[in-house]
Design a protein around this motif. Structure first.
Motif, PDB file in Angstrom:
ATOM      1  N   PHE A   1      24.445  40.353 -36.814  1.00  8.51           N
ATOM      2  CA  PHE A   1      25.659  40.064 -36.037  1.00  8.51           C
ATOM      3  C   PHE A   1      26.558  41.295 -35.985  1.00  8.51           C
ATOM      4  CE2 PHE A   1      24.366  35.921 -37.743  1.00  8.51           C
ATOM      5  CZ  PHE A   1      24.188  35.254 -36.542  1.00  8.51           C
TER       6      PHE A   1
ATOM      7  N   SER B   1      36.025  39.006 -24.281  1.00  6.64           N
ATOM      8  CA  SER B   1      36.187  38.150 -25.443  1.00  6.64           C
ATOM      9  C   SER B   1      37.627  37.611 -25.488  1.00  6.64           C
ATOM     10  CB  SER B   1      35.862  38.908 -26.723  1.00  6.64           C
ATOM     11  OG  SER B   1      36.558  40.127 -26.733  1.00  6.64           O
TER      12      SER B   1
ATOM     13  N   THR C   1      35.152  40.684 -35.025  1.00  4.01           N
ATOM     14  CA  THR C   1      35.468  39.283 -35.282  1.00  4.01           C
ATOM     15  C   THR C   1      35.795  38.534 -33.984  1.00  4.01           C
ATOM     16  OG1 THR C   1      37.724  39.970 -35.725  1.00  4.01           O
ATOM     17  CG2 THR C   1      36.312  39.585 -37.630  1.00  4.01           C
ATOM     18  N   SER C   2      35.945  39.280 -32.870  1.00  2.02           N
ATOM     19  CA  SER C   2      36.303  38.589 -31.634  1.00  2.02           C
ATOM     20  C   SER C   2      35.096  37.853 -31.055  1.00  2.02           C
ATOM     21  CB  SER C   2      36.848  39.572 -30.609  1.00  2.02           C
ATOM     22  OG  SER C   2      35.846  40.494 -30.272  1.00  2.02           O
ATOM     23  N   LEU C   3      35.359  36.695 -30.497  1.00  4.53           N
ATOM     24  CA  LEU C   3      34.289  35.889 -29.930  1.00  4.53           C
ATOM     25  C   LEU C   3      34.162  36.152 -28.438  1.00  4.53           C
ATOM     26  CD1 LEU C   3      35.077  32.505 -31.668  1.00  4.53           C
ATOM     27  CD2 LEU C   3      32.982  33.818 -31.933  1.00  4.53           C
ATOM     28  N   SER C   4      32.939  36.362 -27.996  1.00  6.60           N
ATOM     29  CA  SER C   4      32.741  36.518 -26.566  1.00  6.60           C
ATOM     30  C   SER C   4      32.970  35.190 -25.860  1.00  6.60           C
ATOM     31  CB  SER C   4      31.315  36.992 -26.281  1.00  6.60           C
ATOM     32  OG  SER C   4      31.211  38.348 -26.570  1.00  6.60           O
TER      33      SER C   4
ATOM     34  N   THR D   1      32.276  32.239 -23.391  1.00 10.92           N
ATOM     35  CA  THR D   1      31.088  31.646 -22.793  1.00 10.92           C
ATOM     36  C   THR D   1      31.284  31.553 -21.283  1.00 10.92           C
ATOM     37  OG1 THR D   1      31.940  29.412 -22.921  1.00 10.92           O
ATOM     38  CG2 THR D   1      30.755  30.236 -24.846  1.00 10.92           C
TER      39      THR D   1
END
Ligand SMILES: [Ca+2]
Ligand SMILES: [Ca+2]
Length: 90
Positions: A6, A88, A10-13, A15
């Motif tokens: 991974f 993100s 820490t940022s989430l892409s 969806t």
């Protein structure tokens, strides 16, 4: 010690589903069609460096009937274009 696959960020892409909702939020005149200006504002909110350029490219990519705007049948292509750029959550 096993290496993690991974990324360290820490940022989430976002969806594709989230991107679709964001784009529709910018349909300010609620005609279910995204104009270049509306798409530009959406990219701006996503943190794009050149929202005007991204809007042009996104329309080029998604505008199948070449009327210069993105309607609901073309939205999926615009979403997948934006998804590939990997925006993100801020
Ligand atoms: Ca609109
Ligand atoms: Ca179109």
């Amino acid at each position: 010690m096993r290496q993690t696959i991974f990324p360290k960020t820490t940022s989430l892409s976002l969806t594709e589903d989230q991107l679709r909702k964001i784009f529709m939020q910018f349909d300010v005149d609620h005609d279910s069609v995204l104009s270049r200006d509306e798409i530009k504002k959406a990219f701006d909110s996503l943190g794009a460096w050149f929202p005007g350029y991204r809007a042009n490219c996104g329309i080029n990519y998604a505008d199948a009937n070449r009327d210069g705007v993105v309607d609901l049948s073309e939205l999926d292509d615009l979403v997948s274009y934006a998804h590939k750029l990997g925006y993100s959550i801020k």
